[in-house]
Design a protein around this motif. Structure first.
Motif, PDB file in Angstrom:
ATOM      1  N   VAL A  49       0.826  -1.213   0.000  1.00 36.26           N
ATOM      2  CA  VAL A  49       0.000   0.000   0.000  1.00 36.26           C
ATOM      3  C   VAL A  49       0.860   1.263   0.000  1.00 36.26           C
ATOM      4  O   VAL A  49       0.689   2.137  -0.851  1.00 36.26           O
ATOM      5  CB  VAL A  49      -0.989  -0.014   1.181  1.00 36.26           C
ATOM      6  N   PRO A  50       1.821   1.422   0.962  1.00 37.66           N
ATOM      7  CA  PRO A  50       2.639   2.645   0.910  1.00 37.66           C
ATOM      8  C   PRO A  50       3.489   2.746  -0.354  1.00 37.66           C
ATOM      9  O   PRO A  50       3.719   3.843  -0.869  1.00 37.66           O
ATOM     10  CB  PRO A  50       3.515   2.551   2.170  1.00 37.66           C
ATOM     11  N   ALA A  51       3.944   1.597  -0.868  1.00 41.09           N
ATOM     12  CA  ALA A  51       4.718   1.627  -2.114  1.00 41.09           C
ATOM     13  C   ALA A  51       3.850   2.107  -3.268  1.00 41.09           C
ATOM     14  O   ALA A  51       4.299   2.897  -4.108  1.00 41.09           O
ATOM     15  CB  ALA A  51       5.279   0.236  -2.412  1.00 41.09           C
ATOM     16  N   ALA A  52       2.601   1.655  -3.301  1.00 39.51           N
ATOM     17  CA  ALA A  52       1.685   2.086  -4.359  1.00 39.51           C
ATOM     18  C   ALA A  52       1.364   3.566  -4.228  1.00 39.51           C
ATOM     19  O   ALA A  52       1.276   4.283  -5.238  1.00 39.51           O
ATOM     20  CB  ALA A  52       0.396   1.257  -4.306  1.00 39.51           C
ATOM     21  N   VAL A  53       1.199   4.039  -2.989  1.00 38.30           N
ATOM     22  CA  VAL A  53       0.932   5.461  -2.775  1.00 38.30           C
ATOM     23  C   VAL A  53       2.115   6.302  -3.238  1.00 38.30           C
ATOM     24  O   VAL A  53       1.953   7.340  -3.893  1.00 38.30           O
ATOM     25  CB  VAL A  53       0.621   5.729  -1.285  1.00 38.30           C
ATOM     26  N   THR A  54       3.329   5.850  -2.914  1.00 40.00           N
ATOM     27  CA  THR A  54       4.532   6.571  -3.340  1.00 40.00           C
ATOM     28  C   THR A  54       4.643   6.604  -4.861  1.00 40.00           C
ATOM     29  O   THR A  54       4.938   7.649  -5.455  1.00 40.00           O
ATOM     30  CB  THR A  54       5.783   5.914  -2.740  1.00 40.00           C
ATOM     31  N   TRP A  55       4.420   5.454  -5.480  1.00 40.34           N
ATOM     32  CA  TRP A  55       4.494   5.384  -6.948  1.00 40.34           C
ATOM     33  C   TRP A  55       3.452   6.296  -7.586  1.00 40.34           C
ATOM     34  O   TRP A  55       3.742   7.025  -8.541  1.00 40.34           O
ATOM     35  CB  TRP A  55       4.300   3.945  -7.396  1.00 40.34           C
ATOM     36  N   GLY A  56       2.223   6.246  -7.065  1.00 38.07           N
ATOM     37  CA  GLY A  56       1.177   7.116  -7.591  1.00 38.07           C
ATOM     38  C   GLY A  56       1.523   8.586  -7.422  1.00 38.07           C
ATOM     39  O   GLY A  56       1.264   9.404  -8.308  1.00 38.07           O
ATOM     40  N   GLY A  57       2.143   8.933  -6.276  1.00 40.32           N
ATOM     41  CA  GLY A  57       2.562  10.313  -6.054  1.00 40.32           C
ATOM     42  C   GLY A  57       3.634  10.760  -7.030  1.00 40.32           C
ATOM     43  O   GLY A  57       3.618  11.903  -7.519  1.00 40.32           O
ATOM     44  N   ASP A  58       4.568   9.852  -7.327  1.00 41.35           N
ATOM     45  CA  ASP A  58       5.619  10.184  -8.297  1.00 41.35           C
ATOM     46  C   ASP A  58       5.031  10.409  -9.693  1.00 41.35           C
ATOM     47  O   ASP A  58       5.429  11.337 -10.407  1.00 41.35           O
ATOM     48  CB  ASP A  58       6.666   9.063  -8.353  1.00 41.35           C
ATOM     49  N   VAL A  59       4.093   9.538 -10.078  1.00 44.68           N
ATOM     50  CA  VAL A  59       3.444   9.704 -11.383  1.00 44.68           C
ATOM     51  C   VAL A  59       2.667  11.018 -11.422  1.00 44.68           C
ATOM     52  O   VAL A  59       2.721  11.758 -12.411  1.00 44.68           O
ATOM     53  CB  VAL A  59       2.516   8.507 -11.676  1.00 44.68           C
ATOM     54  N   GLY A 146      -6.280  15.447 -14.932  1.00 46.64           N
ATOM     55  CA  GLY A 146      -5.672  14.318 -15.617  1.00 46.64           C
ATOM     56  C   GLY A 146      -4.480  13.772 -14.858  1.00 46.64           C
ATOM     57  O   GLY A 146      -4.268  12.554 -14.810  1.00 46.64           O
ATOM     58  N   ALA A 147      -3.690  14.667 -14.254  1.00 45.17           N
ATOM     59  CA  ALA A 147      -2.539  14.229 -13.460  1.00 45.17           C
ATOM     60  C   ALA A 147      -2.999  13.418 -12.254  1.00 45.17           C
ATOM     61  O   ALA A 147      -2.379  12.410 -11.899  1.00 45.17           O
ATOM     62  CB  ALA A 147      -1.724  15.444 -13.010  1.00 45.17           C
ATOM     63  N   ILE A 148      -4.085  13.852 -11.617  1.00 45.88           N
ATOM     64  CA  ILE A 148      -4.621  13.115 -10.469  1.00 45.88           C
ATOM     65  C   ILE A 148      -5.089  11.728 -10.893  1.00 45.88           C
ATOM     66  O   ILE A 148      -4.790  10.720 -10.236  1.00 45.88           O
ATOM     67  CB  ILE A 148      -5.771  13.908  -9.815  1.00 45.88           C
ATOM     68  N   VAL A 149      -5.828  11.685 -11.996  1.00 43.19           N
ATOM     69  CA  VAL A 149      -6.334  10.399 -12.496  1.00 43.19           C
ATOM     70  C   VAL A 149      -5.185   9.457 -12.823  1.00 43.19           C
ATOM     71  O   VAL A 149      -5.203   8.267 -12.470  1.00 43.19           O
ATOM     72  CB  VAL A 149      -7.230  10.615 -13.729  1.00 43.19           C
ATOM     73  N   ASP A 150      -4.141   9.976 -13.484  1.00 42.77           N
ATOM     74  CA  ASP A 150      -2.995   9.144 -13.843  1.00 42.77           C
ATOM     75  C   ASP A 150      -2.270   8.649 -12.599  1.00 42.77           C
ATOM     76  O   ASP A 150      -1.837   7.491 -12.526  1.00 42.77           O
ATOM     77  CB  ASP A 150      -2.022   9.930 -14.729  1.00 42.77           C
ATOM     78  N   GLY A 151      -2.098   9.530 -11.591  1.00 43.25           N
ATOM     79  CA  GLY A 151      -1.418   9.133 -10.370  1.00 43.25           C
ATOM     80  C   GLY A 151      -2.183   8.065  -9.609  1.00 43.25           C
ATOM     81  O   GLY A 151      -1.606   7.058  -9.177  1.00 43.25           O
ATOM     82  N   VAL A 152      -3.491   8.264  -9.448  1.00 45.93           N
ATOM     83  CA  VAL A 152      -4.315   7.276  -8.745  1.00 45.93           C
ATOM     84  C   VAL A 152      -4.330   5.958  -9.507  1.00 45.93           C
ATOM     85  O   VAL A 152      -4.209   4.872  -8.915  1.00 45.93           O
ATOM     86  CB  VAL A 152      -5.746   7.810  -8.550  1.00 45.93           C
ATOM     87  N   SER A 153      -4.459   6.033 -10.835  1.00 44.20           N
ATOM     88  CA  SER A 153      -4.488   4.819 -11.652  1.00 44.20           C
ATOM     89  C   SER A 153      -3.184   4.038 -11.517  1.00 44.20           C
ATOM     90  O   SER A 153      -3.197   2.805 -11.415  1.00 44.20           O
ATOM     91  CB  SER A 153      -4.738   5.172 -13.119  1.00 44.20           C
ATOM     92  N   ALA A 154      -2.056   4.748 -11.519  1.00 41.81           N
ATOM     93  CA  ALA A 154      -0.762   4.074 -11.402  1.00 41.81           C
ATOM     94  C   ALA A 154      -0.620   3.399 -10.043  1.00 41.81           C
ATOM     95  O   ALA A 154      -0.153   2.255  -9.948  1.00 41.81           O
ATOM     96  CB  ALA A 154       0.373   5.083 -11.606  1.00 41.81           C
ATOM     97  N   GLY A 155      -1.022   4.095  -8.975  1.00 41.21           N
ATOM     98  CA  GLY A 155      -0.934   3.507  -7.642  1.00 41.21           C
ATOM     99  C   GLY A 155      -1.815   2.286  -7.492  1.00 41.21           C
ATOM    100  O   GLY A 155      -1.377   1.244  -6.969  1.00 41.21           O
TER     101      GLY A 155
END
Length: 199
Positions: A49-59, A146-155
């Motif tokens: 979960v935290p790794a996915a949140v971090t990845w989504g934040g980076d995206v 769009g940036a929010i959608v991409d970040g959430v989708s990536a996470g």
């Protein structure tokens, strides 16, 4: 206590016994390994979960940078169709149709070319397009939404990948374990059959 709470408690108890058979004399080594694997997968999925949140934040941050660059490099202008737009979708342009048009570039020069348009739009119709500094048609800029959608989708995609891999691994282990148990039972029945024939 309601029937629903009793059923829920029973499911939790069965799940816990699967993870930790304890000193149950009926528990085999395979049961204990299955419990350990399930516990490790649960920990892995939670830790993802935290790794996915971090990845989504980076995206999200990267897409925000794209949005800033697009805001500086792309301009919205009005184009006028010089011919009727086709009624059917243009080949290779699944989102709609394209039609010839004329517009004024940011540098003041006149440009002509093919632009996205509504199906069946008539000549003289005004359409809004995005162009670069040179006046060439380009895609719409990245927006904060769009940036929010991409970040959430990536996470979410990363977390689902980890959870799916864990579930697949657990499923494969259970299949192999079931085959091992079946082979053990076959050997035991064969040994028992031999003992019966000797008596």
């Amino acid at each position: 206590m309601t029937a629903r709470s009793v059923a829920s408690s029973g499911r939790f108890t069965r799940a816990w016994r699967r993870i930790r058979p304890g000193r149950n004399p009926l528990a085999r080594s395979g049961d204990r390994w299955e419990g350990r694997l399930l516990a490790m997968i649960v920990v892995l999925v939670i830790a993802a979960v935290p790794a996915a949140v971090t990845w989504g934040g980076d995206v999200y941050a990267g897409r925000l940078d794209d949005a800033a660059r697009d805001a500086a490099a792309k301009h919205q202008v009005t184009a006028v169709l010089t011919a009727d737009a086709p009624v059917s979708a243009t080949a290779g342009y699944a989102r709609g149709v394209r039609a010839p048009a004329q517009w004024t570039a940011p540098d003041g020069g006149e440009r002509t070319g093919s632009v996205p348009a509504y199906r069946g739009a008539t000549g003289g119709t005004e359409v809004t397009i995005w162009v670069d500094h040179g006046g060439e048609v380009t895609s719409a800029p990245v927006t904060q939404t769009g940036a929010i959608v991409d970040g959430v989708s990536a996470g979410v995609a990363l977390w689902l990948l980890v959870a799916g891999a864990g579930g697949l691994g657990y499923g494969v282990f259970r299949v192999l374990l079931a085959r091992s148990r079946q082979a053990w039972w076959d050997r035991e029945w064969e040994r028992a059959a031999q003992d019966w024939t000797r008596q």
